[in-house]
Design a protein around this motif. Structure first.
Motif, mmCIF file in Angstrom:
data_model
loop_
_atom_site.group_PDB
_atom_site.id
_atom_site.type_symbol
_atom_site.label_atom_id
_atom_site.label_comp_id
_atom_site.label_asym_id
_atom_site.label_seq_id
_atom_site.Cartn_x
_atom_site.Cartn_y
_atom_site.Cartn_z
ATOM 1 N N SER A 65 0.846 -1.191 0.000
ATOM 2 C CA SER A 65 0.000 0.000 0.000
ATOM 3 C C SER A 65 0.880 1.240 0.000
ATOM 4 N N ASN A 66 0.409 2.302 -0.603
ATOM 5 C CA ASN A 66 1.035 3.603 -0.409
ATOM 6 C C ASN A 66 0.765 4.045 1.025
ATOM 7 N N ASP A 67 1.756 4.613 1.689
ATOM 8 C CA ASP A 67 1.612 4.917 3.117
ATOM 9 C C ASP A 67 0.474 5.889 3.427
ATOM 10 N N ALA A 68 0.372 6.987 2.661
ATOM 11 C CA ALA A 68 -0.673 7.973 2.938
ATOM 12 C C ALA A 68 -2.054 7.421 2.608
ATOM 13 N N ASN A 69 -2.162 6.642 1.533
ATOM 14 C CA ASN A 69 -3.441 6.019 1.202
ATOM 15 C C ASN A 69 -3.887 5.068 2.305
ATOM 16 N N ALA A 70 -2.940 4.337 2.860
ATOM 17 C CA ALA A 70 -3.264 3.407 3.944
ATOM 18 C C ALA A 70 -3.793 4.156 5.162
ATOM 19 N N ALA A 71 -3.141 5.251 5.528
ATOM 20 C CA ALA A 71 -3.571 6.021 6.696
ATOM 21 C C ALA A 71 -4.950 6.636 6.463
ATOM 22 N N GLY A 72 -5.180 7.170 5.277
ATOM 23 C CA GLY A 72 -6.488 7.738 4.956
ATOM 24 C C GLY A 72 -7.576 6.677 4.993
ATOM 25 N N PHE A 73 -7.265 5.506 4.493
ATOM 26 C CA PHE A 73 -8.208 4.385 4.494
ATOM 27 C C PHE A 73 -8.598 4.020 5.930
ATOM 28 N N ALA A 74 -7.620 4.017 6.826
ATOM 29 C CA ALA A 74 -7.885 3.694 8.234
ATOM 30 C C ALA A 74 -8.824 4.706 8.863
ATOM 31 N N GLU A 75 -8.661 5.974 8.526
ATOM 32 C CA GLU A 75 -9.490 7.019 9.126
ATOM 33 C C GLU A 75 -10.970 6.849 8.808
ATOM 34 N N LEU A 76 -11.292 6.313 7.634
ATOM 35 C CA LEU A 76 -12.687 6.183 7.225
ATOM 36 C C LEU A 76 -13.240 4.785 7.441
ATOM 37 N N TRP A 77 -12.458 3.882 8.006
ATOM 38 C CA TRP A 77 -12.862 2.484 8.082
ATOM 39 C C TRP A 77 -14.220 2.295 8.751
ATOM 40 N N ASP A 78 -14.427 2.862 9.929
ATOM 41 C CA ASP A 78 -15.678 2.634 10.652
ATOM 42 C C ASP A 78 -16.597 3.849 10.625
ATOM 43 N N GLU A 79 -16.420 4.705 9.629
ATOM 44 C CA GLU A 79 -17.267 5.881 9.471
ATOM 45 C C GLU A 79 -18.361 5.596 8.451
ATOM 46 N N ASP A 80 -19.597 5.497 8.908
ATOM 47 C CA ASP A 80 -20.699 5.203 7.996
ATOM 48 C C ASP A 80 -21.256 6.453 7.330
ATOM 49 N N ASN A 81 -21.069 7.610 7.950
ATOM 50 C CA ASN A 81 -21.722 8.832 7.458
ATOM 51 C C ASN A 81 -20.817 9.717 6.614
ATOM 52 N N ILE A 82 -19.535 9.369 6.507
ATOM 53 C CA ILE A 82 -18.604 10.161 5.706
ATOM 54 C C ILE A 82 -18.164 9.338 4.507
ATOM 55 N N GLN A 83 -18.399 9.859 3.315
ATOM 56 C CA GLN A 83 -18.067 9.147 2.089
ATOM 57 C C GLN A 83 -16.840 9.724 1.382
ATOM 58 N N ASN A 84 -16.678 11.046 1.492
ATOM 59 C CA ASN A 84 -15.628 11.740 0.745
ATOM 60 C C ASN A 84 -14.726 12.506 1.705
ATOM 61 N N TYR A 122 -6.620 8.274 14.472
ATOM 62 C CA TYR A 122 -5.493 7.393 14.798
ATOM 63 C C TYR A 122 -4.253 8.237 15.089
ATOM 64 N N LYS A 123 -3.830 8.235 16.335
ATOM 65 C CA LYS A 123 -2.628 8.969 16.717
ATOM 66 C C LYS A 123 -1.397 8.059 16.662
ATOM 67 N N LEU A 124 -1.648 6.764 16.546
ATOM 68 C CA LEU A 124 -0.565 5.789 16.654
ATOM 69 C C LEU A 124 -0.667 4.782 15.517
ATOM 70 N N GLU A 125 0.359 4.725 14.686
ATOM 71 C CA GLU A 125 0.499 3.693 13.649
ATOM 72 C C GLU A 125 -0.697 3.615 12.703
ATOM 73 N N ALA A 126 -1.247 4.786 12.321
ATOM 74 C CA ALA A 126 -2.370 4.794 11.378
ATOM 75 C C ALA A 126 -2.011 4.127 10.062
ATOM 76 N N THR A 127 -0.791 4.354 9.595
ATOM 77 C CA THR A 127 -0.362 3.801 8.307
ATOM 78 C C THR A 127 -0.336 2.276 8.340
ATOM 79 N N ALA A 128 0.236 1.709 9.386
ATOM 80 C CA ALA A 128 0.307 0.251 9.501
ATOM 81 C C ALA A 128 -1.086 -0.351 9.673
#
Length: 374
Positions: free
Chosen positions: A187-206, A353-359
């Motif tokens: 994975s690209n590192d920034a894409n991975a971190a962004g993906f983690a941020e939206l993982w359990d968000e049902d109301n945010i699409q973009n 995620y303050k810790l290891e968002a990318t991983a």
């Protein structure tokens, strides 16, 4: 007849996946509620639940209170599947263990400078093996290992097309998988971190995720899917030009965002310790305050530009973004002054995620694949 059988198998697969996804998103629930909500017959739901239970994918957690008749069973998904995530940087390897819900169960960060050699990749394999042993989990329950890199990847995520932060140009996922006995995904590192941020968000699409690490990157997420761009280079916010003929960036160009807003701009004043920078900033230390004020003049321009371009929420992440909660209202006030259309900056957020968002995001690639294929 053959076509009819294939269609029947496909329908069962679709129903099974719909039921599993429903359970994944909800607290323990009854068979009746599943059938009613998904508009399926009770026999269909019962049969699919039986198959899922035989595969150890769901569990019964007890009984609901009686409403006059027989007590209904409470059913939920079994989260006892795991994924490993790696964050490969120039100087370190971060490793995480998450369960099927995405919960971070364990993490470690080791100083291990990147070298494009078999010795390095064998060493990473050993770090993964030791980490799994320390976690004391059944290796048969591990879905795979997600590997995040500061690099631009091929469309199939097998090859590194561009890398300057680490020396891995034309590198292949096989370099890692040779020494890691689990399915591996890059994975690209920034894409991975962004993906983690939206993982359990049902109301945010973009959302636009701005990664303020030691190199600046980002990701663009539309409809909860990462927009990769024509050449897999979307979200390279660190290489937007914000100062004409400005500071030289590591890419060789002048005036790039990275030269003004990487976390290193701040942490270099405290021997590479970003936490120490923000500690001194809270104490209103003169050198850190001056650096912070200059840093913000550029950061606000970038945030406003991203809002004008994408008209969606902007999330600040990375090493620097993780410390910005206490400055969020001030940042919102500053960006609102730049905005031609809005009177506040409520679209701006700080990473969860303050810790290891990318991983974590890298590991979640395996969780998503598993859920999609139940």
């Amino acid at each position: 007849m053959a076509t009819s059988r294939v269609n029947s198998i496909e329908v069962r697969k679709i129903n099974r996946n719909a039921i599993y996804r429903f359970l994944y998103k909800h607290d323990p629930i009854s068979i009746q509620e599943i059938a009613q909500t998904l508009n399926m017959s009770l026999p269909t739901v019962t049969q699919n639940l039986k198959e899922l239970q035989e595969r150890d994918l769901i569990i019964e957690t007890g009984l609901f209170e009686s409403t006059g008749g027989r007590k209904a069973k409470a059913i939920t998904y079994n989260c006892l599947k795991y994924a490993i995530g790696l964050d490969i940087t120039r100087n370190h390897v971060g490793i995480v263990l998450i369960d099927l819900s995405g919960k971070l169960l364990n993490n470690v960060r080791k100083q291990y400078p990147f070298v494009n050699s078999k010795t390095y990749f064998a060493g990473v394999g050993n770090l993964v093996k030791l980490f799994i042993e320390e976690c004391k989990i059944d290796s048969s329950r591990i879905l795979g290992v997600g590997i995040a890199l500061p690099a631009i990847l091929s469309k199939d995520k097998q090859i590194v097309n561009y890398a300057t932060v680490i020396d891995f140009q034309e590198g292949n996922v096989k370099a890692f998988s040779e020494f890691i006995p689990y399915p591996c995904i890059l994975s690209n590192d920034a894409n991975a971190a962004g993906f983690a941020e939206l993982w359990d968000e049902d109301n945010i699409q973009n959302v636009v995720y701005l990664s303020l690490n030691n190199s600046v990157g980002g990701s663009i997420i539309i409809g909860k899917n990462i927009y990769s761009g024509q050449n897999q280079r979307s979200g390279e916010f660190g290489h937007m030009t914000i100062v004409r003929d400005g500071r030289t960036c590591y890419c060789g160009q002048k005036g790039c965002v990275d030269a003004y807003c990487s976390a290193k701009i701040l942490s270099d004043s405290t021997n590479g310790n970003i936490a120490e920078f923000f500690r001194l900033l809270r104490l209103e230390s003169g050198p850190q305050k001056a650096l912070w004020d200059e840093y913000l003049t550029h950061l606000i321009v970038i945030i406003n530009n991203l809002r004008m371009l994408y008209d969606c929420n902007v999330i600040l992440g990375g090493y620097a973004g993780a410390y910005m909660d206490e400055y969020l209202e001030y940042l919102r006030e500053l960006v609102s002054r730049k905005n031609s259309f809005e009177v506040d900056g409520s679209y701006l957020h700080v990473c969860k995620y303050k810790l290891e968002a990318t991983a974590v995001g890298a590991a979640l690639q395996h969780v998503e694949s598993f859920i999609n294929n139940v």
